[in-house]
Design a protein around this motif. Structure first.
Motif, PDB file in Angstrom:
ATOM      1  N   LYS A  66       5.734   0.636  -4.840  1.00 12.48           N
ATOM      2  CA  LYS A  66       5.034  -0.642  -4.669  1.00 12.48           C
ATOM      3  C   LYS A  66       4.983  -1.476  -5.956  1.00 12.48           C
ATOM      4  O   LYS A  66       5.230  -2.677  -5.931  1.00 12.48           O
ATOM      5  CB  LYS A  66       3.630  -0.420  -4.098  1.00 12.48           C
ATOM      6  N   LEU A 118       3.048  -0.739   4.282  1.00 14.87           N
ATOM      7  CA  LEU A 118       2.846   0.639   3.855  1.00 14.87           C
ATOM      8  C   LEU A 118       4.174   1.223   3.395  1.00 14.87           C
ATOM      9  O   LEU A 118       5.158   1.226   4.150  1.00 14.87           O
ATOM     10  CB  LEU A 118       2.272   1.463   5.010  1.00 14.87           C
ATOM     11  N   PHE A 165      -2.711   8.324   6.111  1.00 15.00           N
ATOM     12  CA  PHE A 165      -3.015   7.477   4.970  1.00 15.00           C
ATOM     13  C   PHE A 165      -4.244   6.621   5.221  1.00 15.00           C
ATOM     14  O   PHE A 165      -4.935   6.222   4.290  1.00 15.00           O
ATOM     15  CB  PHE A 165      -1.819   6.591   4.615  1.00 15.00           C
ATOM     16  N   ALA A 185       1.530   7.581   8.242  1.00  8.62           N
ATOM     17  CA  ALA A 185       0.682   6.397   8.393  1.00  8.62           C
ATOM     18  C   ALA A 185      -0.701   6.772   8.914  1.00  8.62           C
ATOM     19  O   ALA A 185      -1.717   6.260   8.433  1.00  8.62           O
ATOM     20  CB  ALA A 185       1.350   5.386   9.319  1.00  8.62           C
ATOM     21  N   ASN A 200       6.403   4.438   1.335  1.00  7.22           N
ATOM     22  CA  ASN A 200       6.451   5.843   0.956  1.00  7.22           C
ATOM     23  C   ASN A 200       7.868   6.198   0.540  1.00  7.22           C
ATOM     24  O   ASN A 200       8.830   5.864   1.242  1.00  7.22           O
ATOM     25  CB  ASN A 200       6.018   6.744   2.125  1.00  7.22           C
ATOM     26  N   LEU A 228       0.838  -1.196   0.000  1.00  8.61           N
ATOM     27  CA  LEU A 228       0.000   0.000   0.000  1.00  8.61           C
ATOM     28  C   LEU A 228       0.873   1.246   0.000  1.00  8.61           C
ATOM     29  O   LEU A 228       1.899   1.291   0.692  1.00  8.61           O
ATOM     30  CB  LEU A 228      -0.895  -0.012   1.248  1.00  8.61           C
ATOM     31  N   GLY A 229       0.444   2.252  -0.757  1.00  4.56           N
ATOM     32  CA  GLY A 229       1.180   3.505  -0.749  1.00  4.56           C
ATOM     33  C   GLY A 229       0.703   4.417  -1.852  1.00  4.56           C
ATOM     34  O   GLY A 229      -0.029   3.999  -2.760  1.00  4.56           O
ATOM     35  N   ALA A 238      -6.408   2.502   0.932  1.00  5.82           N
ATOM     36  CA  ALA A 238      -6.236   1.944   2.279  1.00  5.82           C
ATOM     37  C   ALA A 238      -7.390   1.030   2.663  1.00  5.82           C
ATOM     38  O   ALA A 238      -7.187  -0.028   3.281  1.00  5.82           O
ATOM     39  CB  ALA A 238      -6.091   3.074   3.301  1.00  5.82           C
ATOM     40  N   LEU A 256      -2.014  -0.952  12.020  1.00  4.21           N
ATOM     41  CA  LEU A 256      -1.655   0.276  11.320  1.00  4.21           C
ATOM     42  C   LEU A 256      -2.656   1.388  11.594  1.00  4.21           C
ATOM     43  O   LEU A 256      -2.285   2.560  11.677  1.00  4.21           O
ATOM     44  CB  LEU A 256      -1.536   0.030   9.813  1.00  4.21           C
TER      45      LEU A 256
END
Length: 367
Positions: free
Chosen positions: A63, A229, A256, A253, A231, A56-57, A217, A244
Motif C-alpha cells: 500500500k 484491500l 481482516f 478479507a 495483500n 488497506l492491508g 480496518a 467488504l
C-alpha cells in the motif's frame, strides 16, 4: 469542526476550507519490483474526484509503495499513473513529484524543526509572491484551528497539533489529490478519533481527492468512501465498507475486518454442514474442500436457549464485552465468542450457542 482543540486548548474560529478542483488518480496495470522481488502485482485502481479512497492491508502488502508511485517518489516497473486522464508516469514519461499537483502527508509529519509553523505551511507555496503565500498559509492554518500558533516552532506543539500543521501544509497549495501515509498512527487513542474526524471534515470541505494508507480496518471504514484491500501486492477486493464487511470475497478479507473462527468443510448439494450449522455453497461443486469462517461476534451464547451445547473454557472481561473460548462437540479447536458483558451469570460453565446459517461464510480454499 470543533472550536476546542483535542488537547483541550481553545482555538481560533476555523475558516471553511477553500474549495479544491478535485482530480482523479488512476493506476493502470501497475507492477513494481524491489531487488528482484515483486511488490506490486498488476494493480488497476482509480480514486474518483472528491472521494476518500483508503488503501488497506497488512505490513508488506504494497500500500505505501503504491502511494509512493502515485506521488512520483518511486517509479513503477510497468504500467501507467494518470491524473485527470493525463499520464504522469508511464513507459516513456515520468513527471516529477513537484509537477504532479499532489499533496503529501507523511506518517511522521516531516515538519522542519528550524522553521516556524507558518513557514512550514508556506514551504510549498514558493511559486506565489511572498505576501500572497503568507496569506494563503494563514488561511490554511485557520482551517485547522491553529492560526494562533503561526509563530511557534514544531517542538512546542503536541502530536495532534503537529498532525494538523502537516495537514494544513499539504492542503495549502490546494492539490487536486492528497496522499496520506498512515497519518494517525503516531497519535494516542485519546486523540486519534477526534483528529481523524477533524481531518475528514477538512477533506470534505475542501473537496480534495484523498488516498489514505492505513493498516486499521476500522479506520478505513470510518474514513473511506471506498476501500481497496491489498495483500502480497495484489488488489484483493474493492468497494464500500459495508460491501467488504458483509460480502467478503475471500477468507483473508473476512478475517481482516473482524475476528473469525476458522473451520473447514466439504460441499454437499450446494451447502457445507458444520457443527455450528449449514453454510451456503451454491456454485461450488460437490466434494470441494472449503474454508468456513464464523465471526466471533456472531456466536450467540445463552444459558439454555441455543440448539448447540457448549462448555466455557475461559472467560475474559473487557469492560463492555467479554471474550469466551468454548468447547463444542465436533470441533477440534475451541470456539471463540464475543458477547455483551454480564450477559451470563458468574461461575456458569455449561451454556448453549447458536449461529445463524447466514453468518456461516464459505470460501474456496486459497492457492
Amino acid at each position: 469542526m470543533n472550536d476546542i482543540a483535542p488537547e483541550g486548548l481553545p482555538t481560533s474560529p476555523r475558516r471553511p476550507a477553500g474549495v479544491t478542483f478535485a482530480a482523479s488518480l488512476a493506476f493502470e496495470n501497475i507492477r513494481h519490483s524491489y531487488h528482484g522481488k515483486e511488490t506490486i502485482r498488476d494493480i488497476s485502481l482509480e480514486a474518483r474526484p472528491g472521494e476518500v479512497l483508503c488503501l488497506l492491508g497488512p505490513s508488506g502488502s504494497g500500500k505505501t509503495t503504491l502511494l509512493r508511485i502515485a506521488a512520483g517518489i518511486e517509479a513503477q516497473t510497468s504500467g501507467r499513473v494518470l491524473i485527470d486522464g493525463r499520464v504522469v508516469a508511464g513507459p516513456d514519461l515520468f513527471v516529477p513529484p513537484e509537477k504532479r499537483g499532489v499533496g503529501l502527508m507523511f506518517q511522521d509529519y516531516a515538519l522542519f524543526p528550524h522553521l516556524s509553523v507558518l513557514d512550514n505551511v508556506r514551504f510549498g507555496l514558493t511559486a506565489m509572491p511572498a505576501k500572497a503565500a503568507h496569506a494563503e498559509a494563514m488561511v490554511a492554518l485557520e482551517r485547522v484551528g491553529l492560526s494562533h500558533y503561526a509563530d511557534k516552532f514544531p517542538h512546542a506543539l503536541s502530536g495532534g497539533e503537529q498532525q494538523r500543521v502537516a495537514l494544513a501544509r499539504a492542503l495549502a497549495p490546494r492539490p487536486g489529490v492528497l496522499l496520506m501515509d498512515e497519518p494517525f498512527s503516531g497519535l494516542d487513542s485519546r486523540l486519534k478519533d477526534t483528529i481523524r474526524a477533524d481531518t475528514l471534515d477538512v477533506l470534505r470541505q475542501s473537496r480534495a481527492t484523498a488516498i489514505v494508507v492505513t493498516h486499521d480496518a476500522e479506520e478505513a471504514m470510518r474514513m473511506g468512501d471506498r476501500i481497496a484491500l491489498l495483500n502480497h501486492g495484489r488488489l484483493v477486493q474493492l468497494g464500500r465498507s459495508q460491501d467488504l464487511y458483509r460480502r467478503p470475497q475471500s477468507l483473508f478479507a473476512a478475517g481482516f475486518f473482524s475476528e473469525i473462527n476458522r473451520l473447514q468443510g466439504r460441499v454437499r448439494h450446494g451447502a457445507v454442514a458444520t457443527p455450528l450449522g449449514r453454510g451456503d455453497a451454491s456454485g461450488l461443486a460437490d466434494g470441494t474442500v472449503v474454508d468456513v469462517a464464523v465471526r466471533i461476534s456472531q456466536v450467540m451464547v445463552s444459558e439454555s436457549a441455543g440448539p448447540i451445547r457448549a462448555r466455557i473454557l475461559t472467560r475474559r472481561f473487557l469492560g463492555v464485552v467479554e471474550l469466551l473460548t468454548l468447547a463444542v462437540d465436533g470441533l477440534d479447536e475451541p470456539l471463540r465468542a464475543r458477547i455483551r458483558a454480564d450477559q451470563l451469570a458468574d461461575g456458569l460453565t455449561d451454556v448453549t450457542i447458536k449461529v445463524s446459517d447466514g453468518d456461516i461464510l464459505v470460501f474456496e480454499k486459497a492457492d
